[in-house]
Scaffold this active site. Sequence first.
Site, PDB file in Angstrom:
ATOM      1  N   CYS A 199       0.853  -1.201   0.000  1.00 54.69           N
ATOM      2  CA  CYS A 199       0.000   0.000   0.000  1.00 54.69           C
ATOM      3  C   CYS A 199       0.882   1.242   0.000  1.00 54.69           C
ATOM      4  O   CYS A 199       2.094   1.166   0.155  1.00 54.69           O
ATOM      5  CB  CYS A 199      -0.863   0.001   1.251  1.00 54.69           C
TER       6      CYS A 199
ATOM      7  N   ARG B 147       1.749   1.825  -6.291  1.00 51.24           N
ATOM      8  CA  ARG B 147       1.935   0.780  -5.273  1.00 51.24           C
ATOM      9  C   ARG B 147       0.650   0.001  -5.040  1.00 51.24           C
ATOM     10  O   ARG B 147       0.637  -0.983  -4.292  1.00 51.24           O
ATOM     11  CB  ARG B 147       2.402   1.400  -3.957  1.00 51.24           C
TER      12      ARG B 147
ATOM     13  N   TRP C 211      -3.635  -1.737  -1.281  1.00 47.91           N
ATOM     14  CA  TRP C 211      -3.473  -2.924  -2.124  1.00 47.91           C
ATOM     15  C   TRP C 211      -3.821  -4.070  -1.186  1.00 47.91           C
ATOM     16  O   TRP C 211      -3.005  -4.480  -0.376  1.00 47.91           O
ATOM     17  CB  TRP C 211      -2.052  -3.017  -2.634  1.00 47.91           C
TER      18      TRP C 211
ATOM     19  N   ASN D 103       0.819  -0.110   6.067  1.00 41.07           N
ATOM     20  CA  ASN D 103       1.275  -0.891   4.912  1.00 41.07           C
ATOM     21  C   ASN D 103       1.999  -2.098   5.477  1.00 41.07           C
ATOM     22  O   ASN D 103       2.947  -1.957   6.233  1.00 41.07           O
ATOM     23  CB  ASN D 103       2.222  -0.062   4.034  1.00 41.07           C
ATOM     24  N   GLY D 104       1.536  -3.316   5.166  1.00 42.18           N
ATOM     25  CA  GLY D 104       2.201  -4.518   5.661  1.00 42.18           C
ATOM     26  C   GLY D 104       1.158  -5.582   6.001  1.00 42.18           C
ATOM     27  O   GLY D 104      -0.009  -5.462   5.658  1.00 42.18           O
TER      28      GLY D 104
ATOM     29  N   GLU E 108       9.382 -20.324 -20.148  1.00 40.72           N
ATOM     30  CA  GLU E 108       9.230 -18.988 -19.565  1.00 40.72           C
ATOM     31  C   GLU E 108      10.359 -18.075 -20.022  1.00 40.72           C
ATOM     32  O   GLU E 108      10.139 -16.909 -20.364  1.00 40.72           O
ATOM     33  CB  GLU E 108       9.185 -19.088 -18.041  1.00 40.72           C
TER      34      GLU E 108
ATOM     35  N   LYS F  38       9.872 -14.542 -22.060  1.00 40.10           N
ATOM     36  CA  LYS F  38      10.435 -13.259 -21.594  1.00 40.10           C
ATOM     37  C   LYS F  38      11.217 -12.589 -22.718  1.00 40.10           C
ATOM     38  O   LYS F  38      11.072 -11.403 -22.985  1.00 40.10           O
ATOM     39  CB  LYS F  38      11.336 -13.481 -20.379  1.00 40.10           C
TER      40      LYS F  38
ATOM     41  N   GLU G 177       8.843 -11.344 -25.647  1.00 39.53           N
ATOM     42  CA  GLU G 177       7.869 -10.267 -25.413  1.00 39.53           C
ATOM     43  C   GLU G 177       8.519  -8.923 -25.122  1.00 39.53           C
ATOM     44  O   GLU G 177       7.866  -7.895 -25.268  1.00 39.53           O
ATOM     45  CB  GLU G 177       6.886 -10.626 -24.303  1.00 39.53           C
TER      46      GLU G 177
ATOM     47  N   HIS H 184      14.398 -34.546 -32.279  1.00 36.89           N
ATOM     48  CA  HIS H 184      13.184 -34.806 -33.084  1.00 36.89           C
ATOM     49  C   HIS H 184      12.878 -33.642 -34.017  1.00 36.89           C
ATOM     50  O   HIS H 184      11.726 -33.346 -34.287  1.00 36.89           O
ATOM     51  CB  HIS H 184      12.012 -35.094 -32.137  1.00 36.89           C
TER      52      HIS H 184
ATOM     53  N   LYS I  88      -0.926  -5.482 -19.964  1.00 33.07           N
ATOM     54  CA  LYS I  88      -0.593  -6.168 -18.708  1.00 33.07           C
ATOM     55  C   LYS I  88      -1.660  -7.204 -18.371  1.00 33.07           C
ATOM     56  O   LYS I  88      -1.379  -8.243 -17.809  1.00 33.07           O
ATOM     57  CB  LYS I  88      -0.480  -5.164 -17.561  1.00 33.07           C
TER      58      LYS I  88
END
Length: 614
Positions: free
Chosen positions: A2, A27, A75, A101-102, A487, A491, A494, A510, A609
């Site tokens: 947050c 945030r 958040w 925040n936490g 992955e 990365k 993109e 193969h 996103k």
Amino acid sequence: MCGIVGYVGERDAYPILIKGLHRLEYRGYDSAGVALINEAGKLNVFKAKGKVAELESFVTDKDTTGHIGIAHTRWATHGEPNTANAHPHYSESERLAIIHNGIIENYSVLKAGLTQEGYTFKSDTDTEVLVQLIEYTQVDRQVDLRTAVQLALQQVVGAYAIVVLDQEHPDTLIAARKGSPLVVGIGDGEYFLASDATPIVEYTDKVIYIDDEEVVTINKGRDVEIVTIGNVQKTPEIKRLEMSLSQLEKGGYPHFMLKEIFEQPRTLTDSMRGRINVRQDNISLSGFIDNRERFLNAKRIIITACGTSWHAGLIAMYAIEEFARIPVEVEYSSEFRYRKPVIDKDDVVIAISQSGETADTLAAIQLAKEHGAFIFSICNVVGASIPRVSHSGCYTHAGPEIGVASTKAFTAQVVALTMLALCIGREKGTLSPDKYLAIVRELGQIPDKIECVLGQDKRIAEFAKMFMYAQNFIYLGRGYNYPVALEGALKLKEISYIHAEGYPAAEMKHGPIALISSEMPVVVVAPRCGTYEKVVSNIQEIKARKGRVIAIVTEGDDLISKIADFVIEVPCTEECLTPLLTVIPLQLIAYHIAVVKDRDVDQPRNLAKSVTVE
Ligand code: AGP
């Protein structure tokens, strides 16, 4: 993660606070609020769901006067994003207001004790418990507010950055931190408090960075006072800010993506906080505990996701089948939703999504629910659409991920899914207690081991530049590291726009080996575990055809390091946890190649996103 802001001085506090919230919206912003003490000494709290702009609209006809106040953009970690759960939170008497925040890990225990003392709660948050505990402590122990904050925080387990406003002391702010950042700005007869310096930098360059377990008293007419929660006096150390606003938002990193790659030790600590108690060698996942029979009786687990989240799902397949011995199918949501799959009411469907808004995954969930399956979601956004339509789930607590290319959310997903696989295996008895214990203890070591890998960033940046003109890459891996190869290829594709493909290493024979040439870099994820010797053979086959090999190996590897062209070492760990370490160099390789090719790293072309449309 947050955002918190505080102000006390001669100016009107509200405009400074609201502008500060806008600076901190990156945030997290599922709700926001502000508390002010007006000239008449009245404490007013205003809160609204949604972005900061919603709060601004809500307070247009409210009394937002006053020269002291606190504000918060949320958040969510505990409790849905709504007005009741938004900060600031009043104490029972409505004399105090707090922003936080936490994560307070032991808030349930503290809440039960306060309930027995007659306290009531208006929200589901851990934060409201904290302000009630502070008020209870002040009344019960007959102490001043700072002492009450110190005593209350001595009972707290978890992370916090808090600011407390007291209607009876309209010139004073009390703040404290442990595990979450907090900065004090020193103005001319005025003071600022914030989660980071972005809301402060336009007013002053003089700041004090608060350390863990320190309590700050800010009074308009006096110097800043700092004591520890154990009441040891500390001398405030004033520093000069040297970063621009834009740099500050990125934590001093050039891009959000690099910031998020480097945040992973902390975000994985947060994703395990309150769930892995290493002292007790135990995992506690509420979403599993509340639904253990569904998992223990599942005849099949279907994992549905897209992109990077699908790669996390593939890793989960290896772990769940190895530890829980339940058949797993991993489905691309876009295919699953249309191919008329066979779905049974005894199926457990795990939906994985960072954003919680991916249209194809939402549709896949809907289809599974229509067939009576049990839906368990792994998501990074509290209150997003996917958790809301799921029967249960597990939040990844990685904080807002701004870079389009997912990094910290991916590793947090892998941790959450591994914890789930371990819980199922231990309860089913298909995972030995010793193995369970070894992996739980090793999970606790992973954040530090990622730090070791991140320490090689400069070297990786140097050699990544040598491959900036490559037209194609191949990424290879086996077992748990086959999804890591996929992955790594994603990365690179993109953010650098270089074509790359991931394969199971043995697939080279193969067909793909026909592609090998000195122009084709091959990244091989080859930690010393599982079918390591087979991967060594695959590398030798590539070298025999003049391929250039970048190998990700276990520290001290003296075999592959003799045959590969470039070697990046990662610490040794349990095989099922190697993806958490081997993916880090691949994130950095993609990042540095994209940077040297001058790509828009945080917002790559054609990408969003969250893919909220088909
Ligand atoms: C990953 O780097 C991409 N941004 C993309 O593949 C992403 O993982 C995919 O769109 C799924 O998003 P979600 O996790 O929010 O559902």
